[in-house]
Design an enzyme around this catalytic site. Structure first.
Site, PDB file in Angstrom:
ATOM      1  N   HIS A  33       0.796  -1.229   0.000  1.00 44.21           N
ATOM      2  CA  HIS A  33       0.000   0.000   0.000  1.00 44.21           C
ATOM      3  C   HIS A  33       0.827   1.277   0.000  1.00 44.21           C
ATOM      4  CE1 HIS A  33      -3.813  -2.075   1.794  1.00 44.21           C
ATOM      5  NE2 HIS A  33      -3.276  -2.760   0.795  1.00 44.21           N
TER       6      HIS A  33
ATOM      7  N   ARG B 299      -5.014   1.722  -6.646  1.00 46.86           N
ATOM      8  CA  ARG B 299      -5.568   2.827  -5.855  1.00 46.86           C
ATOM      9  C   ARG B 299      -4.553   3.440  -4.897  1.00 46.86           C
ATOM     10  NH1 ARG B 299      -7.786   1.204  -0.634  1.00 46.86           N
ATOM     11  NH2 ARG B 299      -7.366  -0.998  -0.306  1.00 46.86           N
TER      12      ARG B 299
END
Length: 77
Positions: free
Chosen positions: A23, A57
């Site tokens: 992430h 994302r």
């Protein structure tokens, strides 16, 4: 994390190691010797080294950090 291009992640377990890479694209692993046993450290390091940034994302957040570095730091990476 005040050095351009250096993205450190403090990881106490394998889950945190995976997420820091997937992430946040962390490139520095930080392990707390007081809170992580030596046997756990080996596993965390292995997992961290074998996990790639997932992009998608999460790419937007990483780019925002890089934009801040370019705007406010004298020697951006």
């Amino acid at each position: 994390n005040k050095v351009p291009g250096a993205y450190a992640a403090l990881c106490y377990n394998c889950d945190a190691a995976v997420l820091s890479r997937e992430h946040n694209n962390a490139n520095i692993l930080v392990l707390g010797a007081k809170f992580v046993l030596p046997e756990e450290m080996k596993e965390i390091v292995t997992v961290w080294l074998n996990t790639n940034f997932s992009g998608g994302r999460h790419e937007r957040r990483v780019k925002q950090i890089q934009d801040i570095e370019r705007r406010f730091l004298k020697n951006p990476a």
